[in-house]
Design a protein around this motif. Structure first.
Motif, PDB file in Angstrom:
ATOM      1  N   LEU A   1       0.821  -1.223   0.000  1.00  0.00           N
ATOM      2  CA  LEU A   1       0.000   0.000   0.000  1.00  0.00           C
ATOM      3  C   LEU A   1       0.851   1.267   0.000  1.00  0.00           C
ATOM      4  CD1 LEU A   1      -2.710  -0.928   2.668  1.00  0.00           C
ATOM      5  CD2 LEU A   1      -2.707  -1.393   0.212  1.00  0.00           C
ATOM      6  N   ILE A   2       2.164   1.110   0.204  1.00  0.00           N
ATOM      7  CA  ILE A   2       3.026   2.283   0.384  1.00  0.00           C
ATOM      8  C   ILE A   2       3.064   3.135  -0.877  1.00  0.00           C
ATOM      9  CG2 ILE A   2       5.385   3.054   0.903  1.00  0.00           C
ATOM     10  CD1 ILE A   2       4.008   1.833   3.313  1.00  0.00           C
ATOM     11  N   ALA A   3       3.025   2.518  -2.051  1.00  0.00           N
ATOM     12  CA  ALA A   3       3.134   3.287  -3.299  1.00  0.00           C
ATOM     13  C   ALA A   3       2.061   2.844  -4.285  1.00  0.00           C
ATOM     14  CB  ALA A   3       4.520   3.113  -3.907  1.00  0.00           C
ATOM     15  N   ILE A   4       0.819   3.296  -4.054  1.00  0.00           N
ATOM     16  CA  ILE A   4      -0.275   2.896  -4.952  1.00  0.00           C
ATOM     17  C   ILE A   4      -0.505   3.919  -6.059  1.00  0.00           C
ATOM     18  CG2 ILE A   4      -1.467   1.547  -3.185  1.00  0.00           C
ATOM     19  CD1 ILE A   4      -3.485   3.964  -3.083  1.00  0.00           C
ATOM     20  N   GLU A   5       0.180   5.077  -5.989  1.00  0.00           N
ATOM     21  CA  GLU A   5      -0.073   6.151  -6.944  1.00  0.00           C
ATOM     22  C   GLU A   5       0.099   5.682  -8.385  1.00  0.00           C
ATOM     23  OE1 GLU A   5       2.038   6.379  -4.431  1.00  0.00           O
ATOM     24  OE2 GLU A   5       1.351   7.983  -3.097  1.00  0.00           O
ATOM     25  N   ASN A   6       1.032   4.768  -8.609  1.00  0.00           N
ATOM     26  CA  ASN A   6       1.336   4.324  -9.975  1.00  0.00           C
ATOM     27  C   ASN A   6       0.531   3.099 -10.403  1.00  0.00           C
ATOM     28  OD1 ASN A   6       3.363   6.335 -10.008  1.00  0.00           O
ATOM     29  ND2 ASN A   6       4.796   4.929  -9.004  1.00  0.00           N
ATOM     30  N   LYS A   7      -0.436   2.695  -9.580  1.00  0.00           N
ATOM     31  CA  LYS A   7      -1.167   1.463  -9.872  1.00  0.00           C
ATOM     32  C   LYS A   7      -2.582   1.700 -10.414  1.00  0.00           C
ATOM     33  CE  LYS A   7       1.149  -1.500  -6.439  1.00  0.00           C
ATOM     34  NZ  LYS A   7       0.946  -2.422  -5.310  1.00  0.00           N
ATOM     35  N   ARG A   8      -2.948   2.943 -10.659  1.00  0.00           N
ATOM     36  CA  ARG A   8      -4.347   3.216 -11.030  1.00  0.00           C
ATOM     37  C   ARG A   8      -4.740   2.527 -12.343  1.00  0.00           C
ATOM     38  NH1 ARG A   8      -8.623   6.254  -9.579  1.00  0.00           N
ATOM     39  NH2 ARG A   8     -10.025   6.933 -11.240  1.00  0.00           N
ATOM     40  N   ASP A   9      -3.904   2.633 -13.360  1.00  0.00           N
ATOM     41  CA  ASP A   9      -4.239   2.010 -14.652  1.00  0.00           C
ATOM     42  C   ASP A   9      -4.369   0.494 -14.504  1.00  0.00           C
ATOM     43  OD1 ASP A   9      -4.245   4.466 -15.850  1.00  0.00           O
ATOM     44  OD2 ASP A   9      -2.225   4.303 -16.700  1.00  0.00           O
ATOM     45  N   GLU A  10      -3.433  -0.103 -13.753  1.00  0.00           N
ATOM     46  CA  GLU A  10      -3.491  -1.543 -13.496  1.00  0.00           C
ATOM     47  C   GLU A  10      -4.774  -1.904 -12.749  1.00  0.00           C
ATOM     48  OE1 GLU A  10      -1.157  -5.019 -10.905  1.00  0.00           O
ATOM     49  OE2 GLU A  10      -0.348  -2.977 -10.960  1.00  0.00           O
ATOM     50  N   ALA A  11      -5.145  -1.050 -11.785  1.00  0.00           N
ATOM     51  CA  ALA A  11      -6.335  -1.309 -10.972  1.00  0.00           C
ATOM     52  C   ALA A  11      -7.612  -1.240 -11.806  1.00  0.00           C
ATOM     53  CB  ALA A  11      -6.409  -0.301  -9.828  1.00  0.00           C
ATOM     54  N   ILE A  12      -7.708  -0.235 -12.667  1.00  0.00           N
ATOM     55  CA  ILE A  12      -8.899  -0.078 -13.520  1.00  0.00           C
ATOM     56  C   ILE A  12      -9.076  -1.311 -14.403  1.00  0.00           C
ATOM     57  CG2 ILE A  12      -9.899   1.256 -15.421  1.00  0.00           C
ATOM     58  CD1 ILE A  12     -10.019   2.796 -12.819  1.00  0.00           C
ATOM     59  N   LYS A  13      -7.950  -1.795 -14.944  1.00  0.00           N
ATOM     60  CA  LYS A  13      -8.003  -2.965 -15.822  1.00  0.00           C
ATOM     61  C   LYS A  13      -8.342  -4.229 -15.032  1.00  0.00           C
ATOM     62  CE  LYS A  13      -5.258  -5.413 -19.309  1.00  0.00           C
ATOM     63  NZ  LYS A  13      -3.938  -5.492 -19.986  1.00  0.00           N
ATOM     64  N   TYR A  14      -7.658  -4.430 -13.910  1.00  0.00           N
ATOM     65  CA  TYR A  14      -7.845  -5.628 -13.091  1.00  0.00           C
ATOM     66  C   TYR A  14      -9.283  -5.731 -12.579  1.00  0.00           C
ATOM     67  CZ  TYR A  14      -7.191  -8.898  -9.154  1.00  0.00           C
ATOM     68  OH  TYR A  14      -7.295  -9.944  -8.278  1.00  0.00           O
ATOM     69  N   LEU A  15      -9.840  -4.587 -12.157  1.00  0.00           N
ATOM     70  CA  LEU A  15     -11.180  -4.568 -11.570  1.00  0.00           C
ATOM     71  C   LEU A  15     -12.273  -4.362 -12.615  1.00  0.00           C
ATOM     72  CD1 LEU A  15     -10.180  -2.381  -8.503  1.00  0.00           C
ATOM     73  CD2 LEU A  15     -10.846  -4.789  -8.406  1.00  0.00           C
ATOM     74  N   GLN A  16     -11.857  -4.194 -13.881  1.00  0.00           N
ATOM     75  CA  GLN A  16     -12.793  -3.997 -14.997  1.00  0.00           C
ATOM     76  C   GLN A  16     -13.735  -2.821 -14.745  1.00  0.00           C
ATOM     77  OE1 GLN A  16     -14.352  -8.120 -15.179  1.00  0.00           O
ATOM     78  NE2 GLN A  16     -13.120  -8.410 -17.021  1.00  0.00           N
ATOM     79  N   LEU A  17     -13.126  -1.696 -14.388  1.00  0.00           N
ATOM     80  CA  LEU A  17     -13.881  -0.488 -14.100  1.00  0.00           C
ATOM     81  C   LEU A  17     -13.922   0.430 -15.319  1.00  0.00           C
ATOM     82  CD1 LEU A  17     -12.376   0.228 -10.556  1.00  0.00           C
ATOM     83  CD2 LEU A  17     -14.685  -0.613 -11.032  1.00  0.00           C
ATOM     84  N   ASP A  18     -14.830   1.379 -15.302  1.00  0.00           N
ATOM     85  CA  ASP A  18     -14.930   2.411 -16.330  1.00  0.00           C
ATOM     86  C   ASP A  18     -14.023   3.569 -15.922  1.00  0.00           C
ATOM     87  OD1 ASP A  18     -15.612   4.514 -18.002  1.00  0.00           O
ATOM     88  OD2 ASP A  18     -17.761   4.036 -18.008  1.00  0.00           O
ATOM     89  N   SER A  19     -12.990   3.825 -16.694  1.00  0.00           N
ATOM     90  CA  SER A  19     -12.014   4.861 -16.325  1.00  0.00           C
ATOM     91  C   SER A  19     -12.593   6.264 -16.363  1.00  0.00           C
ATOM     92  CB  SER A  19     -10.788   4.782 -17.247  1.00  0.00           C
ATOM     93  OG  SER A  19     -11.186   4.983 -18.599  1.00  0.00           O
ATOM     94  N   ASN A  20     -13.760   6.432 -16.961  1.00  0.00           N
ATOM     95  CA  ASN A  20     -14.390   7.758 -17.044  1.00  0.00           C
ATOM     96  C   ASN A  20     -15.326   8.047 -15.876  1.00  0.00           C
ATOM     97  OD1 ASN A  20     -13.226   8.467 -19.617  1.00  0.00           O
ATOM     98  ND2 ASN A  20     -14.613   6.946 -20.532  1.00  0.00           N
ATOM     99  N   LYS A  21     -15.530   7.049 -15.020  1.00  0.00           N
ATOM    100  CA  LYS A  21     -16.436   7.232 -13.882  1.00  0.00           C
ATOM    101  C   LYS A  21     -15.659   7.352 -12.574  1.00  0.00           C
ATOM    102  CE  LYS A  21     -20.626   4.821 -15.467  1.00  0.00           C
ATOM    103  NZ  LYS A  21     -21.549   3.705 -15.127  1.00  0.00           N
ATOM    104  N   LYS A  22     -16.226   8.068 -11.621  1.00  0.00           N
ATOM    105  CA  LYS A  22     -15.686   8.087 -10.263  1.00  0.00           C
ATOM    106  C   LYS A  22     -15.980   6.736  -9.588  1.00  0.00           C
ATOM    107  CE  LYS A  22     -14.218  12.406  -9.667  1.00  0.00           C
ATOM    108  NZ  LYS A  22     -12.832  12.724  -9.271  1.00  0.00           N
ATOM    109  N   THR A  23     -15.086   6.325  -8.700  1.00  0.00           N
ATOM    110  CA  THR A  23     -15.251   5.034  -8.014  1.00  0.00           C
ATOM    111  C   THR A  23     -15.381   5.238  -6.514  1.00  0.00           C
ATOM    112  OG1 THR A  23     -13.926   3.905  -9.700  1.00  0.00           O
ATOM    113  CG2 THR A  23     -14.224   2.767  -7.601  1.00  0.00           C
ATOM    114  N   LEU A  24     -16.450   4.680  -5.946  1.00  0.00           N
ATOM    115  CA  LEU A  24     -16.653   4.674  -4.498  1.00  0.00           C
ATOM    116  C   LEU A  24     -16.279   3.296  -3.967  1.00  0.00           C
ATOM    117  CD1 LEU A  24     -17.829   5.723  -1.762  1.00  0.00           C
ATOM    118  CD2 LEU A  24     -20.042   4.805  -2.517  1.00  0.00           C
TER     119      LEU A  24
END
Length: 362
Positions: free
Chosen positions: A171-194
């Motif tokens: 968890l120390i350096a998650i700033e660079n993981k957003r693109d990986e996270a969106i893909k892994y979780l199959q999220l819409d990159s144009n939407k806010k995530t709660l």
């Protein structure tokens, strides 16, 4: 010279288990040949989670006291005696250099027996208001690692060290993981995530709130990762959709944190410490059903420094939709909360705790 040996005990919830595993991992980095043994409560989640992390564990026949007269409560004295005897056997056989307790039912009898046998003990207290077990154990403990200042009224000042709470190193350096996270979780990159976190077991009132507000939240163009807990998954899995992911438990916490724009969470000590490091806008909903209302105190320590928002359970029906909608629309507020909570992070906590443990090795 034989390798160092460490016994760790922490369990019942992820808030006790993961700090113990984090400490073990840090000690293993320093002493690759060291031997580790965990001691937990039989039938609790540590009996699965600790082996998954690669460590051996033994179980004690122990559980907490219920708030009403039950057969379990009548059995409690027998469980304590049985757990003390088994703890003695474990310690005699394993011969640890240090015994470390991070809270949970099993840590009481284990550390008590270690004290009686003259083995150095370390307590890691996660909360701003300690439980009765750690208060009792502190009298004989050699070192007490705490996450909050001003705990002198509970523990001997000369034994205390403010270290913060151990957190998972991914968890120390998650700033660079957003693109990986969106893909892994199959999220819409144009939407806010709660991201909604109710703890490993789940939080009934938080789940009821999200169920009630879900349609409104999704209508605002928000996608939801809803960790409802294993006790409630069957009840809420029907809400899975293209905009809502309902899960019992989250394995890749680093990725869900990286994907989240706003987080709703209980205020257990480990969660609070993780959220400080993650540095995202948070709405805390403390559980009122814990000893000494310590979750409210944990959350208030952050809220008082303008690092998060807090809603009490009795305020949810009247205030939640107003607070949530205002926060989602206010980018400046989100940025300010993120900056302030991140300033309270103690990312070196695990290393500082390991430093204290190493000082006690004979």
């Amino acid at each position: 010279m034989r390798p160092y040996r460490f016994i760790l005990s922490g369990g019942g919830t992820g808030g006790h288990i993961y700090p113990a595993i984090a400490i073990a991992n840090e000690l293993k980095l320093r002493f690759p040949d060291a031997e580790f043994l965990f001691v937990g409560a039989e039938d609790k989640m540590e009996m699965q989670k600790v082996p998954q992390a690669g460590y051996a564990i033994k179980g004690l026949w122990i559980a907490g006291l219920q708030r009403k007269i039950t057969l379990q409560n009548m059995m409690f004295p027998f469980k304590v005696i049985a757990s003390l005897l088994k703890s003695r056997k474990i310690i005699k056989q394993f011969k640890p250099d240090v015994v470390i307790g991070t809270g949970g039912f099993a840590s009481g009898p284990l550390l008590q027996m270690a004290n009686m046998l003259g083995i150095p003990t370390v307590i890691q207290e996660q909360n701003s208001f300690p439980g009765i077990t750690n208060k009792l154990l502190s009298k004989k403990a050699d070192a007490i690692c705490v996450a909050y200042e001003n705990l002198e009224r509970f523990f001997p000042k000369e034994k205390m060290k403010v270290t913060g709470n151990p957190v998972r190193q991914d968890l120390i350096a998650i700033e660079n993981k957003r693109d990986e996270a969106i893909k892994y979780l199959q999220l819409d990159s144009n939407k806010k995530t709660l991201l909604v976190l109710g703890g490993s077991l789940g939080a009934r009132r938080v789940n009821q709130l999200i169920e009630k507000e879900l349609e409104s939240i999704v209508a605002q163009g928000v996608q939801v990762i809803w960790q409802c807990g294993k006790l409630y998954f069957e009840e809420y899995k029907k809400y899975n959709s293209s905009s809502v992911q309902v899960v019992a438990f989250i394995e890749r916490m680093d990725l869900v944190y990286a994907a989240a724009d706003v987080i709703i969470s209980r205020a257990g000590a480990s969660s609070v410490s993780e959220l400080c490091i993650v540095g995202k806008p948070v709405i805390f909903i403390p559980s009122p059903n814990v000893a000494e209302d310590h979750q409210t105190k944990n959350a208030k320590a952050i809220v008082d420094k303008k690092g998060a928002l807090m809603l009490k359970e009795q305020e949810l029906d009247s205030l939640f939709s107003v607070v949530f909608e205002a926060l989602m629309k206010d980018q400046g507020k989100q940025a300010q909360l993120s900056e302030n909570i991140k300033a309270l992070a103690m990312p070196e906590a695990t290393k500082l705790i390991a430093d204290e443990i190493v000082k006690l090795i004979k």
